[in-house]
Scaffold this motif. Structure first.
Motif, PDB file in Angstrom:
ATOM      1  N   TYR A   1     -25.385  27.203  22.437  1.00 29.07           N
ATOM      2  CA  TYR A   1     -25.778  26.109  22.413  1.00 29.07           C
ATOM      3  C   TYR A   1     -26.651  25.810  23.176  1.00 29.07           C
ATOM      4  CZ  TYR A   1     -25.229  21.340  23.602  1.00 29.07           C
ATOM      5  OH  TYR A   1     -25.416  19.473  23.769  1.00 29.07           O
ATOM      6  N   TRP A   2     -27.980  24.781  23.489  1.00 30.34           N
ATOM      7  CA  TRP A   2     -28.221  24.668  24.293  1.00 30.34           C
ATOM      8  C   TRP A   2     -28.352  23.483  24.354  1.00 30.34           C
ATOM      9  CZ3 TRP A   2     -34.339  22.771  24.522  1.00 30.34           C
ATOM     10  CH2 TRP A   2     -34.755  23.142  26.153  1.00 30.34           C
ATOM     11  N   PRO A   3     -27.767  22.347  25.704  1.00 29.87           N
ATOM     12  CA  PRO A   3     -27.824  20.970  26.016  1.00 29.87           C
ATOM     13  C   PRO A   3     -29.293  20.285  26.052  1.00 29.87           C
ATOM     14  CG  PRO A   3     -27.114  21.946  27.971  1.00 29.87           C
ATOM     15  CD  PRO A   3     -27.499  22.726  26.927  1.00 29.87           C
ATOM     16  N   GLY A   4     -30.502  20.771  25.974  1.00 24.26           N
ATOM     17  CA  GLY A   4     -31.405  20.204  25.956  1.00 24.26           C
ATOM     18  C   GLY A   4     -32.050  20.020  27.166  1.00 24.26           C
ATOM     19  N   ASP A   5     -33.248  19.495  27.409  1.00 24.86           N
ATOM     20  CA  ASP A   5     -34.103  18.376  28.636  1.00 24.86           C
ATOM     21  C   ASP A   5     -34.729  17.449  28.335  1.00 24.86           C
ATOM     22  OD1 ASP A   5     -36.121  18.357  26.933  1.00 24.86           O
ATOM     23  OD2 ASP A   5     -36.571  21.248  28.190  1.00 24.86           O
TER      24      ASP A   5
ATOM     25  N   TYR B   1     -32.185  15.372  16.030  1.00 18.76           N
ATOM     26  CA  TYR B   1     -33.105  14.248  16.188  1.00 18.76           C
ATOM     27  C   TYR B   1     -32.688  13.965  18.017  1.00 18.76           C
ATOM     28  CZ  TYR B   1     -35.425  15.214  11.892  1.00 18.76           C
ATOM     29  OH  TYR B   1     -36.240  15.447  10.784  1.00 18.76           O
ATOM     30  N   THR B   2     -31.463  13.439  17.578  1.00 20.36           N
ATOM     31  CA  THR B   2     -31.076  12.221  18.887  1.00 20.36           C
ATOM     32  C   THR B   2     -30.099  13.616  19.422  1.00 20.36           C
ATOM     33  OG1 THR B   2     -29.532  11.334  17.653  1.00 20.36           O
ATOM     34  CG2 THR B   2     -31.357  10.808  17.642  1.00 20.36           C
TER      35      THR B   2
ATOM     36  N   MET C   1     -41.603  22.962  21.568  1.00 16.80           N
ATOM     37  CA  MET C   1     -39.989  22.811  21.537  1.00 16.80           C
ATOM     38  C   MET C   1     -39.297  24.451  20.566  1.00 16.80           C
ATOM     39  SD  MET C   1     -37.539  20.829  19.910  1.00 16.80           S
ATOM     40  CE  MET C   1     -38.624  18.614  21.144  1.00 16.80           C
ATOM     41  N   LEU C   2     -39.882  24.719  20.200  1.00 12.93           N
ATOM     42  CA  LEU C   2     -39.533  25.791  18.648  1.00 12.93           C
ATOM     43  C   LEU C   2     -39.540  27.022  19.935  1.00 12.93           C
ATOM     44  CD1 LEU C   2     -37.939  27.318  16.319  1.00 12.93           C
ATOM     45  CD2 LEU C   2     -40.579  27.718  15.598  1.00 12.93           C
ATOM     46  N   LYS C   3     -40.705  27.030  20.135  1.00 11.17           N
ATOM     47  CA  LYS C   3     -40.553  28.271  21.531  1.00 11.17           C
ATOM     48  C   LYS C   3     -39.621  28.872  22.870  1.00 11.17           C
ATOM     49  CE  LYS C   3     -44.272  30.880  23.961  1.00 11.17           C
ATOM     50  NZ  LYS C   3     -45.295  31.018  23.985  1.00 11.17           N
TER      51      LYS C   3
END
Length: 287
Positions: free
Chosen positions: A71-75, A44-45, A1-3
């Motif tokens: 900012y990255w909204p994630g997946d 975490y959430t 995830m960090l990468k």
């Protein structure tokens, strides 16, 4: 995830170190090839991400905080990530001066001056003030099942009775105000005799200020009367400080109770010292 997060932010990283004492997010301090230090924060959430995002919008230009660089909204695997500037300095400590304590008071009161905005949609940040008593009760009883597995039956029953008795004696709530909910030395950055600002907003709410003094008092203000006095002077220079002697015993007790439940959820062995500390506070309050 960090990468993956590093790739999303297109960072040229020289070194990475995980930041300790971060309980609701994974945080990394990154030294870039250009010599700059930045922080990667992965809550975490998704809810904690939303709170943090809106908090930066609310606090910007009103309270000293890091700059949100990206900012990255994630997946599906990652709830989201923030790239943040560095606030110069180190976390607040008991060795810091009364001058610093005065500034901490100003910083805290400046947050508490902020009321629920009408121009921003409060995604993730609830306004708990209209139903404050029930909010405090919900928090307490949400940890009760976890605490029940740690305390003996008599002590647990005594804690429940004390909570109900003390809650009825609380004064009228002070607010609605922006409350940090984790305003402790690790989240207050100091550079010499100057407070650089405050960090970590994944637990923020709008509510009563009375809940927001407990951790700062426990870990900083209670160590030195002159620090306490300077803090109060700084706070009062912005807005009137409530009578902490009236509300602190209740919130110290509930914070210790809730923290015991938190330790049970997060792992008793991993959080053994924090559990021991809060058991002592709870037992002292009950005795």
């Amino acid at each position: 995830m960090l990468k993956q997060v590093i790739q999303q932010f297109n960072m040229n990283v020289l070194s990475i170190n995980e930041v300790e004492d971060s309980h609701s997010s994974t945080v990394y301090k990154c030294n870039l090839l250009n010599g700059e230090n930045v922080f990667l924060k992965i809550p975490y959430t998704k809810l904690k991400c939303q709170r943090e995002m809106v908090a930066y919008e609310i606090l910007r230009d009103r309270v000293s905080i890091p700059k949100m660089l990206d900012y990255w909204p994630g997946d599906k695997e990652c709830p989201g990530a923030f790239l943040l500037s560095e606030l110069k300095g180190q976390p607040l400590s008991k060795k810091d001066s009364s001058t610093v304590a005065f500034q901490v008071g100003i910083l805290h009161a400046s947050m508490h001056q902020i009321q629920p905005p009408t121009t921003i949609q409060l995604t993730g940040i609830q306004d708990e003030f209209p139903d404050w008593s029930n909010f405090v009760e919900r928090q307490f009883y949400s940890f009760a099942e976890d605490v029940k597995q740690v305390l003996d039956e008599g002590l647990y029953r005594q804690a429940i009775e004390k909570f109900e008795n003390m809650k009825r004696q609380l004064p009228p709530s002070d607010g609605p105000s922006f409350i940090h909910m984790d305003f402790r030395p690790a989240n207050i950055i100091v550079d010499g005799d100057k407070v650089s600002g405050v960090i970590d907003f994944e637990s923020v709410r709008f509510g009563s200020t009375e809940i927001d003094f407990t951790k700062l008092y426990r870990d900083f203000l209670s160590s030195n009367f002159s620090l306490y006095q300077s803090y109060k002077e700084g706070y009062n220079s912005i807005r009137p400080l409530i009578d902490l002697e009236v509300v602190l015993p209740f919130y110290q007790f509930t914070d210790a109770f809730n923290s015991i439940g938190w330790c049970k959820r997060r792992g008793i062995e991993k959080n053994a010292s924090f559990l021991k500390e809060n058991l002592l506070i709870l037992k002292k309050a009950l005795l």
